[in-house]
Design a protein around this motif. Structure first.
Motif, PDB file in Angstrom:
ATOM      1  N   LEU A   1      88.569   0.546  72.020  1.00  0.00           N
ATOM      2  CA  LEU A   1      89.524   1.460  71.409  1.00  0.00           C
ATOM      3  C   LEU A   1      90.780   1.606  72.259  1.00  0.00           C
ATOM      4  N   THR A   2      90.621   1.675  73.564  1.00  0.00           N
ATOM      5  CA  THR A   2      91.785   1.782  74.455  1.00  0.00           C
ATOM      6  C   THR A   2      92.674   0.552  74.332  1.00  0.00           C
ATOM      7  N   ALA A   3      92.053  -0.624  74.282  1.00  0.00           N
ATOM      8  CA  ALA A   3      92.826  -1.858  74.176  1.00  0.00           C
ATOM      9  C   ALA A   3      93.476  -1.984  72.801  1.00  0.00           C
ATOM     10  N   ALA A   4      92.733  -1.669  71.751  1.00  0.00           N
ATOM     11  CA  ALA A   4      93.264  -1.817  70.395  1.00  0.00           C
ATOM     12  C   ALA A   4      94.402  -0.846  70.127  1.00  0.00           C
TER      13      ALA A   4
ATOM     14  N   VAL B   1      80.255  -5.355  69.924  1.00  0.00           N
ATOM     15  CA  VAL B   1      81.481  -4.720  70.404  1.00  0.00           C
ATOM     16  C   VAL B   1      82.154  -5.557  71.487  1.00  0.00           C
ATOM     17  N   ASP B   2      81.393  -5.983  72.487  1.00  0.00           N
ATOM     18  CA  ASP B   2      82.030  -6.656  73.623  1.00  0.00           C
ATOM     19  C   ASP B   2      82.435  -8.097  73.298  1.00  0.00           C
ATOM     20  N   LEU B   3      81.612  -8.848  72.588  1.00  0.00           N
ATOM     21  CA  LEU B   3      82.006 -10.218  72.250  1.00  0.00           C
ATOM     22  C   LEU B   3      83.201 -10.218  71.301  1.00  0.00           C
ATOM     23  N   HIS B   4      83.208  -9.303  70.335  1.00  0.00           N
ATOM     24  CA  HIS B   4      84.337  -9.265  69.416  1.00  0.00           C
ATOM     25  C   HIS B   4      85.591  -8.704  70.076  1.00  0.00           C
TER      26      HIS B   4
ATOM     27  N   ARG C   1      78.669   2.920  74.276  1.00  0.00           N
ATOM     28  CA  ARG C   1      79.769   3.893  74.325  1.00  0.00           C
ATOM     29  C   ARG C   1      80.896   3.391  75.230  1.00  0.00           C
ATOM     30  N   GLU C   2      80.532   2.849  76.390  1.00  0.00           N
ATOM     31  CA  GLU C   2      81.543   2.358  77.326  1.00  0.00           C
ATOM     32  C   GLU C   2      82.309   1.181  76.735  1.00  0.00           C
TER      33      GLU C   2
END
Length: 229
Positions: free
Chosen positions: A19-22, A132-135, A12-13
Motif C-alpha cells: 500500500l505504501t508503494a502503490a 501480496v509479496d510476489l505480485h 499485514r507487513e
C-alpha cells in the motif's frame, strides 16, 4: 503445523509495504504494463483485492471463486479504476480477510481452494503472503525478488520445489543455492540436472518471474522448462 499467527503478521507487513508503494503511483502509472504479460498494474491491484475476498470465501466454506470466468471478469472490471479506489479496495479487502481469521477456529481443518486444490487452513495465510509479496514484485515499481524477506524466499522455494516434485514432464533436478541449501524437485530418480544460483535466482525460475533462470548455472543438461503456475 505452520505458524499461522506469524504468517498473518507477515501478511499485514507485506500489505503495508504494498500500500505504501502503490500510493506513490498515479492513474497513468496504473495503466502501464506490469511484469505479467497482458496485465497492467491496475490488473494486479484488482486481482489482489479480489483474492483477499476469495480467501474469505474459503474460510467461510464457500467456493473460492464463482468460476474462472467470473474471476477474470471481476479483475477486468476493476483494473481501470482510479488509484484512490484501488487503494481503498485493497485496504478494505485486506481487513476483511484478517477479520475472517480472528475468530477461534480449527486451523487443522482442510479447506478447498481454486480448481479443487485443498490445503490446511493454517497454510492459507502463507498463500496470501505469497500473493501480496510476489505480485508487489510483479507491479514493476522497484520492489525486486532480491528485496523479498529471506524467510519468504526460502519457504516459497520449498513450496514450489515440492509443487514440481513428481511431475513426469520435469526431469529430476537438484537445486543448489548459494546459501548452502540443497533441494530436490522434478520427477523421481537421481538428479539429471543440477541448477545452481542465488535464492532469488532460483525463485525466479521456479515461479516464472524475473530473469526466469537466466542468472542460474546448470550442469548435466540445459535448464528444464517448467509448466506454468
Amino acid at each position: 503445523m505452520t505458524d499461522h499467527v506469524h504468517d498473518l503478521r507477515s501478511v499485514r507487513e507485506a500489505t503495508d509495504r504494498l500500500l505504501t508503494a502503490a500510493a506513490k503511483l498515479d492513474n497513468a502509472a496504473l495503466a502501464e504494463e506490469s511484469h505479467l504479460p497482458g496485465w497492467t498494474r491496475g490488473h494486479i491491484l484488482a486481482h489482489l483485492a479480489r483474492n483477499a475476498d476469495a480467501l474469505v470465501n474459503v474460510f467461510e466454506g464457500r467456493p473460492m471463486y464463482e468460476s474462472g470466468t467470473a474471476r477474470d471478469a471481476d479483475i477486468e472490471r476493476d483494473a481501470g479504476r482510479p488509484l484512490e479506489e484501488h487503494l481503498t479496495d485493497l485496504r478494505d479487502s485486506a481487513a476483511r480477510f484478517i477479520a475472517t481469521t480472528e475468530p477461534d477456529q480449527d486451523w487443522s481443518r482442510t479447506v478447498e481452494l481454486r480448481n479443487g486444490v485443498t490445503d490446511l487452513a493454517a497454510n492459507v495465510p502463507f498463500r496470501r503472503w505469497v500473493e501480496v509479496d510476489l505480485h508487489h514484485v510483479d507491479l514493476n515499481i522497484g520492489y525486486e525478488l532480491s528485496d523479498l524477506p529471506d524467510e519468504f524466499t526460502e519457504r516459497e522455494i520449498d513450496f514450489l520445489a515440492d509443487r514440481w516434485s513428481g511431475r513426469p514432464e520435469v526431469p529430476p533436478v537438484a537445486l543448489v543455492a548459494t546459501d548452502g541449501r540443497i533441494r530436490r524437485t522434478g520427477s523421481a530418480g537421481d538428479p539429471a540436472v543440477t541448477v545452481s544460483g542465488t535464492p532469488a535466482g532460483l525463485l525466479a525460475w521456479l515461479a516464472g518471474r524475473g530473469d526466469k533462470g537466466a542468472s542460474l548455472t546448470t550442469s548435466g543438461g540445459p535448464l528444464p522448462a517448467l509448466p506454468p503456475l
